[in-house]
Structure formats: C-alpha cells, structure tokens
Motif scaffolding. Structure first.
Motif, mmCIF file in Angstrom:
data_model
loop_
_atom_site.group_PDB
_atom_site.id
_atom_site.type_symbol
_atom_site.label_atom_id
_atom_site.label_comp_id
_atom_site.label_asym_id
_atom_site.label_seq_id
_atom_site.Cartn_x
_atom_site.Cartn_y
_atom_site.Cartn_z
ATOM 1 N N GLY A 289 32.896 -32.951 -26.181
ATOM 2 C CA GLY A 289 33.113 -31.561 -25.816
ATOM 3 C C GLY A 289 33.492 -31.385 -24.350
ATOM 4 N N LEU A 290 32.767 -32.057 -23.463
ATOM 5 C CA LEU A 290 33.082 -31.928 -22.037
ATOM 6 C C LEU A 290 34.434 -32.558 -21.709
ATOM 7 C CD1 LEU A 290 29.584 -32.537 -20.407
ATOM 8 C CD2 LEU A 290 30.813 -30.383 -20.674
ATOM 9 N N GLN A 291 34.786 -33.642 -22.391
ATOM 10 C CA GLN A 291 36.109 -34.224 -22.188
ATOM 11 C C GLN A 291 37.179 -33.253 -22.693
ATOM 12 O OE1 GLN A 291 36.568 -38.175 -23.728
ATOM 13 N NE2 GLN A 291 38.665 -38.394 -22.995
ATOM 14 N N GLY A 292 36.900 -32.579 -23.808
ATOM 15 C CA GLY A 292 37.840 -31.583 -24.318
ATOM 16 C C GLY A 292 38.046 -30.435 -23.344
ATOM 17 N N LEU A 293 36.973 -29.959 -22.726
ATOM 18 C CA LEU A 293 37.103 -28.886 -21.736
ATOM 19 C C LEU A 293 37.950 -29.342 -20.551
ATOM 20 C CD1 LEU A 293 33.449 -27.472 -21.649
ATOM 21 C CD2 LEU A 293 35.465 -26.417 -22.684
ATOM 22 N N ALA A 294 37.796 -30.595 -20.166
ATOM 23 C CA ALA A 294 38.603 -31.124 -19.064
ATOM 24 C C ALA A 294 40.077 -31.143 -19.449
ATOM 25 C CB ALA A 294 38.117 -32.520 -18.697
ATOM 26 N N TYR A 295 40.385 -31.517 -20.693
ATOM 27 C CA TYR A 295 41.779 -31.514 -21.131
ATOM 28 C C TYR A 295 42.360 -30.096 -21.123
ATOM 29 C CZ TYR A 295 41.945 -36.428 -22.543
ATOM 30 O OH TYR A 295 41.959 -37.802 -22.550
ATOM 31 N N LEU A 296 41.554 -29.100 -21.475
ATOM 32 C CA LEU A 296 42.034 -27.724 -21.395
ATOM 33 C C LEU A 296 42.358 -27.351 -19.951
ATOM 34 C CD1 LEU A 296 39.748 -25.724 -23.875
ATOM 35 C CD2 LEU A 296 42.152 -26.382 -24.182
ATOM 36 N N ALA A 297 41.494 -27.756 -19.011
ATOM 37 C CA ALA A 297 41.736 -27.469 -17.596
ATOM 38 C C ALA A 297 42.996 -28.170 -17.101
ATOM 39 C CB ALA A 297 40.535 -27.897 -16.754
ATOM 40 N N LEU A 298 43.315 -29.324 -17.701
ATOM 41 C CA LEU A 298 44.509 -30.083 -17.323
ATOM 42 C C LEU A 298 45.735 -29.653 -18.130
ATOM 43 C CD1 LEU A 298 42.900 -33.633 -17.051
ATOM 44 C CD2 LEU A 298 43.847 -32.283 -15.154
ATOM 45 N N GLU A 299 45.600 -28.541 -18.872
ATOM 46 C CA GLU A 299 46.693 -28.012 -19.698
ATOM 47 C C GLU A 299 47.134 -29.021 -20.750
ATOM 48 O OE1 GLU A 299 47.561 -24.966 -19.600
ATOM 49 O OE2 GLU A 299 46.508 -24.399 -17.761
ATOM 50 N N ARG A 300 46.147 -29.653 -21.399
ATOM 51 C CA ARG A 300 46.428 -30.572 -22.501
ATOM 52 C C ARG A 300 45.693 -30.093 -23.753
ATOM 53 N NH1 ARG A 300 48.082 -35.691 -21.562
ATOM 54 N NH2 ARG A 300 48.449 -35.586 -23.812
ATOM 55 N N ASN B 174 34.846 -33.264 -14.950
ATOM 56 C CA ASN B 174 35.271 -31.882 -15.163
ATOM 57 C C ASN B 174 35.682 -31.198 -13.864
ATOM 58 O OD1 ASN B 174 33.303 -32.250 -17.760
ATOM 59 N ND2 ASN B 174 34.859 -30.726 -18.142
ATOM 60 N N ALA B 175 35.007 -31.525 -12.751
ATOM 61 C CA ALA B 175 35.403 -30.958 -11.469
ATOM 62 C C ALA B 175 36.796 -31.443 -11.066
ATOM 63 C CB ALA B 175 34.380 -31.334 -10.396
ATOM 64 N N TYR B 176 37.059 -32.730 -11.260
ATOM 65 C CA TYR B 176 38.396 -33.257 -10.966
ATOM 66 C C TYR B 176 39.455 -32.579 -11.841
ATOM 67 C CZ TYR B 176 37.098 -37.119 -7.844
ATOM 68 O OH TYR B 176 36.673 -37.872 -6.777
ATOM 69 N N ALA B 177 39.114 -32.341 -13.117
ATOM 70 C CA ALA B 177 40.078 -31.697 -14.012
ATOM 71 C C ALA B 177 40.395 -30.281 -13.538
ATOM 72 C CB ALA B 177 39.528 -31.676 -15.440
ATOM 73 N N THR B 178 39.362 -29.543 -13.110
ATOM 74 C CA THR B 178 39.592 -28.192 -12.609
ATOM 75 C C THR B 178 40.459 -28.215 -11.354
ATOM 76 O OG1 THR B 178 37.431 -27.553 -13.488
ATOM 77 C CG2 THR B 178 38.449 -26.049 -11.921
ATOM 78 N N LEU B 179 40.314 -29.272 -10.558
ATOM 79 C CA LEU B 179 41.140 -29.444 -9.361
ATOM 80 C C LEU B 179 42.527 -29.987 -9.709
ATOM 81 C CD1 LEU B 179 38.420 -31.026 -7.049
ATOM 82 C CD2 LEU B 179 39.528 -28.811 -6.674
ATOM 83 N N ARG B 180 42.807 -30.197 -10.996
ATOM 84 C CA ARG B 180 44.073 -30.753 -11.484
ATOM 85 C C ARG B 180 44.335 -32.151 -10.932
ATOM 86 N NH1 ARG B 180 47.061 -26.540 -13.756
ATOM 87 N NH2 ARG B 180 45.554 -24.967 -14.420
ATOM 88 N N ALA C 53 41.724 -23.959 -28.363
ATOM 89 C CA ALA C 53 42.732 -25.002 -28.155
ATOM 90 C C ALA C 53 43.891 -24.869 -29.143
ATOM 91 C CB ALA C 53 42.082 -26.377 -28.279
ATOM 92 N N THR C 54 43.583 -24.594 -30.424
ATOM 93 C CA THR C 54 44.661 -24.448 -31.405
ATOM 94 C C THR C 54 45.485 -23.190 -31.127
ATOM 95 O OG1 THR C 54 43.075 -23.373 -32.904
ATOM 96 C CG2 THR C 54 43.463 -25.723 -33.210
ATOM 97 N N TYR D 103 31.582 -25.276 -29.016
ATOM 98 C CA TYR D 103 32.717 -26.193 -29.091
ATOM 99 C C TYR D 103 33.619 -25.888 -30.286
ATOM 100 C CZ TYR D 103 30.674 -28.941 -25.336
ATOM 101 O OH TYR D 103 30.178 -29.348 -24.116
ATOM 102 N N THR D 104 33.055 -25.309 -31.354
ATOM 103 C CA THR D 104 33.892 -24.851 -32.460
ATOM 104 C C THR D 104 34.817 -23.736 -31.989
ATOM 105 O OG1 THR D 104 32.195 -25.446 -34.088
ATOM 106 C CG2 THR D 104 33.879 -23.878 -34.789
ATOM 107 N N LEU D 105 34.293 -22.832 -31.169
ATOM 108 C CA LEU D 105 35.131 -21.768 -30.616
ATOM 109 C C LEU D 105 36.168 -22.330 -29.648
ATOM 110 C CD1 LEU D 105 32.402 -19.029 -30.038
ATOM 111 C CD2 LEU D 105 34.173 -19.072 -31.805
#
Length: 508
Positions: free
Chosen positions: A401-412, A357-363, A445-446, A438-440
């Motif tokens: 859930g944490l992988q999903g948050l990383a994808y949001l940080a990566l604009e995916r 997740n830290a790497y994702a925030t750093l793009r 995401a949608t 995670y439901t929220l």
C-alpha cells in the motif's frame, strides 16, 4: 580425632562431581555446551525457576530483581553473569541495567513482555500476559507490594461485552459507533475496577500520590485503543484518548511520585500521546497532532525510552509527508539514528518506507527506488520476537500500500493500481480500516488511468464497509471518489449506480 572427608562439590548444571582444583563452579562439558552463554540467554531447565531468590523476585512482581536473581543463579557457576553481557541481551547499557535491578518494579508493558520472552520466563510465573497467551490463573500474588503502590483488588482489563453491544453492531446503522465506544469505555471501566485510578475524575479528586500500579493500568490503555482503532477507525475514539491523556497529564503535574515512578509515568504518557496523535490523524484532525508528538518525544527522553521516541519520529514523518516532505525525510532519518543497534527488520521496514514516500513526494525517483529496495529487503527478513507492538500493522499489505501511494505521487497510477488491486482482493481480518483505505486508493488509481467504470465498481463494492467504519479519512476519500465520478463527462451506467448508492448512503 579423624576428620570427616570433605564432600566433593557438584556441577549445578548436570550434578556431576567437580575436580578439587575446579575454580569455575561448572564442569568442563557444561562449560563447553554453553560457550555462547554470554552472547545470548541460556536455555535453562524447569527447575531453574524454583530457586529461592528467583521465585521471591517473581512473587514480588519486580522484573529488575528477577533479572538480578537470574544473573546470580547457581546454575551459572560460581561467577554470576556479568551485567554488561545481560544488558547487551536486553538492548540497554550496563548502567541502565544496574539502575533497573535496584529500583522499584518497571511497569512499561512493552519492556516487560520483551524481556520476559527474551529470558524465556514460563508464563505461569508472570503477573502479565504475553501476546496470544492468556494470563494464568495461578499467578502468584505480590507478597510485599512496593510502599508507594496502594493495595487494591485488581479487576479485569476489559470487562465482558454485553451481547447486544457487539452482535447488533453490523446490523444497525449506529452499531459501529456503539461498539467502538464500548471498546474504549470498557478499558476505562477495567481501570476503574481496580480502585487505583479514575482517569475521568477531575484532577482535584484524584489521589495526591501516583504509584506504579496506577501507571501500569494507564499503560494498558494504549493496547485497547490500538485494537479498537484497527477494527473501526478513530472518530469518536479520538476524543476518548485525548480526554484520558489530558486528565492523566493534569494529575501528573500536581501529584507526587518517586523518581522510578516518574520514569514509568513519562513513558506511559509518551505512549498515550503517540496514540492520541495517531487517532487525530485518522480522524482528520491534523492541526491537533503535532503537539502530541512533540510531547511524546520529550517525555520519552525523560523516561530514557528510545522506542517511544522512534515511534513519535516515525509518526512525524507521516504527518509531514504531503505538506513538508523534506522535513518528513529528516524525521525518518532521525528515527533510524535513534534506533541504531536495536531496530528489528519490521521497524527498519517502516522507517525506510517513510523515507521512500517522502522521496516520492519530492519527485525524487532514485531516492524512492533506493529506499523501497531497502524496505523490501528488511521486510523479507521476517518478523522478530523483539518487534514493538506499535508496528503490528507493518504487513505485506501495508508495504504494498505505501509503495502504491508513492507511485501515485510519482504519477505512476498504472504501477499503483497493480499493488492496490492485490490489497483489494485480499481482505484483512484485523486491519479492516487500512484495507478499506487501500481499496479506495485502487479506485483512485484506476480513475487516474481513465477507467471510470472499474473505479465505480470498486467504490460501490467497498461502500458497505463504510457503514462499519468510523474513519474520517475513509469518509473523505469516499467523498472525493464520488466527486470525481459524479462529473457529467464520466457518466456511465456504472458511475451512476455508484453515485446513487453513495448519495442514498449519505442521506441516511
């Protein structure tokens, strides 16, 4: 005068006769059957636990002496199991084991449970309960309590709940708050019932000497806080935990105690500090978090307890993920170093997720991919009997859930929505707060994909859960979804229905 014939010695394991020149104390077949006895604890018969020295140590409720009696048991032959081998089983050094065997009883519940399970001590001989195992009614009382432990009549750790305090919680608007406060205060009442520790008394009224019994009951609070937090969130629970930690810290600063009690006390305070830190995060009181974590790390080192230190570092990584991702990365790396050699797959999963997740925030997509692959690989190795209690939340839902948050940080948001959808359609009976969050995130995401109707329907379906939850993070996320979907450009029948329902909920 004729001499009486000298009796042949017998093998303590099988009872067979030993040869006159046998100097090991065990017959050859028994030695062959347990060639790996130094690499892992042996499986012993039921009669093993009836040996005098071992039974006495269990009666005294001193796991250090239990381990010493275990090592020196006749079952192992004439030569006792070496401290170095047993220390390896326990994940500590030989010097630490020597100190533990010759010190007053340890009280840290995680260590007691872990080592009891490792040695396969039958639950009926224990003075504490194992996970999913009720405390036996016939546990032996302490025959000779340590001198620094006041003799008290122990009460239940959590008194029975009044029926109306639980059954009406889902039917009345304020019921959830009452239930959450009940969980915390019931744990405090259990401690007060022992007569050993009044955590809410003024420090000047507390006893001047701290004993192991007080520390033991203080440590048990952390599990109570975790259970209540996982069910309903941290808002009011946070103040209770901070108050308990402050009073216990003030008391410890003024009281006297032995070196052994001091180690246990620092471990208990570190555990409470970590728990208070987590509750401040969920209650959206992050400015209060870092001092608790720094205290937890420093006290864990004084207590020689790397497990609590790793928990603090993992939480620091979480705390800094969004505003200081570089520091978050270094905290997770420090936790990996501190846990080298003893970390279980589930703990490694969490630490690699923190780095991902830290790497994702750093793009940094390549860094994220590398760490998420490691996290998935460790998670697939399954749970372990040595898993620490604080990683109970590392489930498949949490990994997704944490992988999903990383994808949001990566604009995916497309990839994130796939993962969050899996979570939203699979409710968790115990981690209700995380499921709601995670439901929220699925609604978020949608929305970021442009599907405002799906976002509105998801948020509307989750709104009743907020009535049962006291998590400021969930409250803030609902408010953000309402702000996004309430924009005139997004006005549809579905978004208007959600906005109206949300506004009506807030006005109650």
């Amino acid at each position: 005068m004729a001499r009486s014939p000298k009796a042949h010695p017998s093998c303590p394991r099988c009872g067979g006769r030993l040869a006159r020149d046998n100097d090991s104390g065990r017959c050859a077949p028994c030695d062959t059957a347990e060639r790996d006895r130094l690499s892992r604890p042996p499986v012993v018969p039921a009669s093993f636990w009836q040996h005098g020295a071992l039974r006495q140590a269990l009666t005294e409720r001193n796991l250090g002496r239990v381990i010493r009696a275990f090592r020196n048991h006749p079952y192992h032959g004439r030569n006792a199991l070496p401290q170095s081998a047993v220390a390896g089983w326990l994940g500590i050094t030989q010097a630490q084991l020597s100190r533990i065997e010759n010190s007053p009883p340890i009280v840290h519940l995680d260590r007691l449970i872990h080592w009891a399970q490792l040695l396969r001590i039958p639950p009926r001989y224990l003075w504490f309960s194992l996970p999913d195992q009720p405390l036996p009614a016939d546990n032996p009382p302490a025959a000779h309590p340590p001198a620094d432990v006041p003799v008290t009549q122990a009460g239940p750790a959590t008194p029975p709940a009044p029926a109306d305090a639980v059954t009406t919680a889902s039917d009345e608007g304020g019921g959830t708050t009452d239930r959450r406060q009940f969980h915390a205060l019931a744990a405090l009442a259990g401690i007060a019932a022992t007569g050993s520790l009044d955590l809410l008394a003024a420090p000047t009224d507390a006893p001047r000497t701290i004993g192991l019994e007080q520390v033991r009951y203080a440590s048990s609070l952390v599990d109570e806080f975790r259970r209540a937090d996982a069910a309903v969130g941290a808002n009011d629970l946070c103040d209770v935990a901070i108050r308990v930690h402050a009073h216990l810290s003030n008391w410890a600063a003024k009281a006297t105690y032995s070196r052994e009690v001091g180690e246990a006390l620092h471990a208990a305070l570190a555990d409470l500090a970590n728990q208070a830190a987590w509750l401040t995060i969920d209650a959206e009181r992050r400015p209060e978090t870092q001092p608790f974590l720094y205290e937890a790390i420093s006290r864990s080192r004084m207590a020689d307890d790397p497990r609590v230190e790793v928990q603090g570092l993992a939480m620091l990584s979480l705390l800094h993920r969004e505003d200081r991702p570089g520091e978050s990365l270094h905290c997770a790396e420090a936790a990996l170093r501190a846990s080298s050699g003893w970390a279980t797959p589930r703990l490694l999963t969490l630490l690699h997720l923190r780095r991902a997740n830290a790497y994702a925030t750093l793009r940094d997509a390549s860094g994220f991919n590398r760490e998420i692959t490691k996290a998935r690989r460790e998670f697939d190795r399954g749970s372990h009997e040595d898993d620490l209690s604080f990683i109970h939340f590392v489930t498949e839902q949490e990994v997704d859930g944490l992988q999903g948050l990383a994808y949001l940080a990566l604009e995916r948001p497309d990839r994130a929505a796939e993962l969050f959808r899996l979570i939203a359609t699979t409710p968790s009976p115990t981690l209700r707060r995380n499921h709601l969050l995670y439901t929220l995130e699925f609604a978020n995401a949608t929305y970021r994909q442009g599907d405002v109707n799906e976002a509105a329907r998801t948020a509307l379906g989750a709104l009743p859960e907020l009535r049962q939850m006291q998590s400021m993070r969930a409250t803030r996320m609902f408010a953000q979804v309402r702000s996004d979907l309430g924009l005139p450009a997004h006005s549809t029948a579905a978004t208007r229905e959600f906005v109206e329902a949300y506004d009506q909920f807030v006005r109650r």
